[in-house]
Every structure is written in C-alpha cells, then in structure tokens.
Motif scaffolding. Structure first.
Motif, PDB file in Angstrom:
ATOM      1  N   VAL A 112      48.009  42.449  37.899  1.00 40.63           N
ATOM      2  CA  VAL A 112      47.524  41.462  38.863  1.00 40.63           C
ATOM      3  C   VAL A 112      48.345  40.177  38.827  1.00 40.63           C
ATOM      4  CG1 VAL A 112      45.563  40.027  39.539  1.00 40.63           C
ATOM      5  CG2 VAL A 112      45.187  42.399  38.866  1.00 40.63           C
ATOM      6  N   GLY A 113      48.823  39.773  39.976  1.00 40.00           N
ATOM      7  CA  GLY A 113      49.401  38.450  40.162  1.00 40.00           C
ATOM      8  C   GLY A 113      50.808  38.267  39.631  1.00 40.00           C
ATOM      9  N   ARG A 114      51.302  37.044  39.785  1.00 42.35           N
ATOM     10  CA  ARG A 114      52.654  36.698  39.377  1.00 42.35           C
ATOM     11  C   ARG A 114      52.860  36.756  37.865  1.00 42.35           C
ATOM     12  NH1 ARG A 114      56.618  33.659  42.291  1.00 42.35           N
ATOM     13  NH2 ARG A 114      55.068  33.228  43.888  1.00 42.35           N
ATOM     14  N   PRO A 115      51.853  36.424  37.035  1.00 48.35           N
ATOM     15  CA  PRO A 115      52.080  36.569  35.592  1.00 48.35           C
ATOM     16  C   PRO A 115      52.088  38.021  35.130  1.00 48.35           C
ATOM     17  CG  PRO A 115      50.299  35.019  36.057  1.00 48.35           C
ATOM     18  CD  PRO A 115      50.571  35.774  37.313  1.00 48.35           C
ATOM     19  N   GLY A 116      51.596  38.933  35.979  1.00 48.69           N
ATOM     20  CA  GLY A 116      51.471  40.319  35.569  1.00 48.69           C
ATOM     21  C   GLY A 116      52.809  40.934  35.191  1.00 48.69           C
ATOM     22  N   ASN A 153      47.075  43.846  45.771  1.00 46.18           N
ATOM     23  CA  ASN A 153      48.404  44.373  45.479  1.00 46.18           C
ATOM     24  C   ASN A 153      49.359  43.203  45.264  1.00 46.18           C
ATOM     25  OD1 ASN A 153      51.226  45.025  46.423  1.00 46.18           O
ATOM     26  ND2 ASN A 153      50.388  47.084  46.539  1.00 46.18           N
ATOM     27  N   PRO A 154      50.022  43.098  44.111  1.00 44.94           N
ATOM     28  CA  PRO A 154      50.816  41.902  43.808  1.00 44.94           C
ATOM     29  C   PRO A 154      52.053  41.756  44.675  1.00 44.94           C
ATOM     30  CG  PRO A 154      51.123  43.560  42.102  1.00 44.94           C
ATOM     31  CD  PRO A 154      50.014  44.052  42.988  1.00 44.94           C
ATOM     32  N   ILE A 155      52.665  42.864  45.101  1.00 50.74           N
ATOM     33  CA  ILE A 155      53.851  42.752  45.960  1.00 50.74           C
ATOM     34  C   ILE A 155      53.446  42.158  47.300  1.00 50.74           C
ATOM     35  CG2 ILE A 155      55.782  43.961  47.014  1.00 50.74           C
ATOM     36  CD1 ILE A 155      55.436  46.163  44.949  1.00 50.74           C
TER      37      ILE A 155
END
Length: 435
Positions: free
Chosen positions: A61-65, A257-259
C-alpha cells in the motif's frame, strides 16, 4: 484489499502494536519498552493474524510500500519509465542515475526500511505461531508470513550488493546471493510446515483472498533460485507451480492499487518511457505484440502514452507472479544447459500465448518461433520476452545483470546503502558501490 485487512490492521493499531513494532526511525531497531503488550498480542491467533495481515499492507500500500518503491527504483534505472515531473527529487535522482543516486534517496530508504520491517514482523509471527495449539491455523500464519518475508528479502538482494543478515542496530551483512539462499530457506520451511499441517479454512477466511499461498511459495522459490543461478532448483520449483491458479494482491477504495493511486491517476510521477517499453535494438517488441496495448494506453492528447496494465484502476489486482514468468524461468534454465533443445518449446508458450488463455489477460499472441537457434540467440530472445512480459515488475535490473547486458544500458548497477543505516551507528554497513 478487502475489509478484513482494515479490520485486522485496525486491531493492530488499536492495541498499540504499531508503537510496539513501528520504526521509530528508518533503522532496523523495532523494539519498544511496552514488552508486556506485545507479548500478549503475539500469544493469540487474533493478534498474530493482525500482524500477518499488516505485512501485506506494508508491502503493497502506498508510496512507502515495498512494491511501489521497487518498481519505481527499478523502472527509472532500467529505462522502463519516464519521469513526469522533475520536481519529484527522489524520482529525478533515479531517473538521472549514476552519482545522483545517493543514500539520502527517500524511495530507496522506504524500500530498505519497509523490507526490514516486514522481515522483523514476519519473524515474530513465524516464531510465535509455532506455540499456538491449533497447528493448522499456525501453519497458515507461518506460510502466509513467509511469503512476505521472502519477498522482502528478495527485494533487498535484488538492489544491494550485500544485505543484512538479520535485524538489529549493528546487524552484520551477507552477500546478495546468500540473501536469496536465505529467502529460499524461509520458503522451504513454510512448505514443510504446510505439508505437516494443512492450512485451516479458518485461517484462510481471516486473510486476503487473492494470494494462493502454496503456488506463490513455489513461484518465489523458482524466482530466487534462478537469481542465485541454482538452475536445477529453479526448474523444479517452477514445475511445481499450478499455472491455472491465480495469485494476486487485491485492492479496493480503502487500500487502492498503488500504481494507479500514485502514478496513473495523477500523471505526475511516471509514465512508460515510450511505446517500446524502453527497449532498443533487437529487444524492441514486435509490431503485433499484444502485450504493448495491454501495458500502454495510447491517446491523441497529452500524455500520448500512459500506463495501463496492472495500474489502470483503483481496484485493479497486481499479480504476485505471472504464469509467463514461470514459463520463462523454465525456458532460461533449459537454454543454459549444454543441450538447450526444449528451451524453444517453453519460450513459445509465452510467445504464442493469447490474452484469452492467460489468467491476467496478458498475451503476446505472436506466431510461433521456428528454426534453429544457438544458445546465445535463445538467451537473447528469452531476455527480450522477460522485459516485455514482466514489464514494471521490478525484476529487470536483476535480468540485466544475469544476462550480461552492458552497463551503459542502465543508470545504476547496485544502489547505495541508505544513510539512516550508517547514521544509526552500524559499523558493519559496506562501502557503497561505485555504480
């Protein structure tokens, strides 16, 4: 991901487990003085399930993922991606490459820290699940957590020359090949536990439904055996993967969806470098390759090309592995033998595969390759089709090294170690690679 992710992750937060297990900095020191609280949580099925499900959230999940950080770092330095906004400094560093990428890069720091967090928390689940009375439920906890531990270890070994041998403030380092070997050992332990005690339906009802645990473990074993150049093991593991069974990370509005969430919906982070997926020369996709319109959306207005594929919408699933990856692993292993005779058969399974016959609707739909190919020619073709089939999977930089592609074709070979590791007082951090 479904609501049970949020339910269990909320449970984790509600009992203050986030404080117990969270990174107070980006170092691998995850201890908290509230030892009694964490001990209670790690004694129960419910508490351990909360931690286990949280691993998937940290990974996806997300940018830190880990996943998004991985495909971003890999995509920029291997010319898969075009930077959409030069104001995004971490992305700009990776897009520029070379010495511009340093230990301050937040994408690499996220990738490093989140991977180590997953390894640490997975170890807590694996060790404490063994004490539960319900061995079938424990089997699920161990196997499911091992998927994410292996993924985290594999990501570290793909991007850094040496990787932490464990967790802790002054952890020692081992070679990346040893890192892949350790990931395989984690997988083998999980498979052994599953064989001894079948995973209970009760456990499967409490975790996200997208991941097929057994097939994923074998697929990751095949991947990391290939990367460590243990070709017989890679071939055997790939052969144990049921290619009629899908395994994916599923998303929804609560866990998007992180993308799509970060890149596709905003057009502000990255897009495909070009309609050739950044490939050049003999590696350029064939004109009729149907994987190109799968991965790329063409438009008559800016941006003229944008991401499609597994980043097209909020709820689009992302495969943990693709069936085509297993076919290409078999093809590569066979091609590297003294007699590469059957490699073309496996390669043609990917070349001729249609969208209708693929679990994720990804197919080249090209004519069968015929004729006599040398070993070098077969390997060149396998590399080309890995680049296309596995576009934006985070695997290309490993392929470029393994297939001996020129350094000039990529912007980094290995990444520098995040400064937070050395700044945290670890004297064992290796010297950064020159490139």
């Amino acid at each position: 991901m479904k609501n049970y992710i949020n339910k269990f992750y909320a449970l984790k937060m509600g009992v203050a487990l986030s404080m117990v297990l969270a990174m107070t900095s980006c170092k691998k020191d995850f201890k908290d003085p509230n030892g009694a609280l964490v001990a209670d949580v790690l004694k129960s099925e419910r508490g351990l399930t909360g931690v286990a499900v949280g691993l998937q959230r940290v990974y996806t999940v997300g940018r830190p993922g880990v996943f998004f950080s991985s495909i971003t770092a890999n995509g920029f330095v291997t010319n898969e991606l075009l930077l959409s906004n030069a104001g995004n400094i971490p992305e700009l560093q990776l897009f520029t490459g070379g010495s511009k990428v340093d230990g301050t890069n937040s994408i690499l720091t996220n990738l490093w820290a989140s991977s180590n967090k997953i390894i640490y928390e997975a170890d807590l689940v694996i060790s404490n699940a063994a004490n539960l009375p319900d061995k079938s439920y424990a089997s699920g906890l161990i196997a499911y957590s091992s998927v994410f531990k292996a993924l985290a270890m594999g990501n570290l070994a793909q991007y850094w020359e040496q990787v932490p041998a464990g967790t802790g403030k002054q952890v020692s380092f081992i070679s990346r090949k040893a890192g892949f070997t350790k990931a395989i050992a984690v997988i083998d332990n999980a498979l052994s536990v599953m064989t001894a005690d079948k995973i209970s339906d009760k456990f499967l009802g409490n975790v996200p439904k997208g991941i097929d645990i057994k097939n994923t473990l074998y697929a990751l074993k095949a991947r990391y055996a290939l990367f460590s150049e243990d070709y017989p093991l890679a071939l055997a593991a790939a052969g144990n993967v049921d290619l009629t069974v899908k395994s994916s990370f599923d998303f929804d509005g609560n866990a998007p969806n992180p993308i799509f969430d970060i890149a596709t919906s905003t057009n502000n982070v990255f897009q495909p470098l070009n309609e050739k997926l950044g490939l050049t020369g003999a590696d350029v996709p064939d004109a009729n390759d149907q994987r190109i319109p799968f991965y790329i959306l063409f438009s008559t207005k800016a941006p003229l090309i944008s991401l499609k594929g597994f980043g097209v919408a909020t709820a689009t699933s992302i495969p943990v592995y693709l069936p085509g990856e297993m076919m290409l692993i078999k093809a590569e292993v066979l091609a590297r033998q003294p007699d590469p005779g059957n490699a073309l058969i496996e390669l043609n399974k990917v070349v001729t595969k249609t969208a209708e016959k693929d679990l994720f609707k990804l197919g080249a739909a090209l004519p069968e390759l015929t004729g006599n190919y040398s070993q070098a020619q077969l390997l060149d073709l396998i590399y080309k089709h890995r680049c296309i089939e596995l576009y934006l999977s985070g695997l290309k930089i490993e392929d470029m090294r393994r297939f001996g592609k020129p350094m000039a074709d990529r912007k980094r070979n290995f990444f520098p170690y995040p400064l937070v590791e050395a700044d945290g007082g670890n004297p064992n951090v290796p010297a950064n690679p020159a490139f």
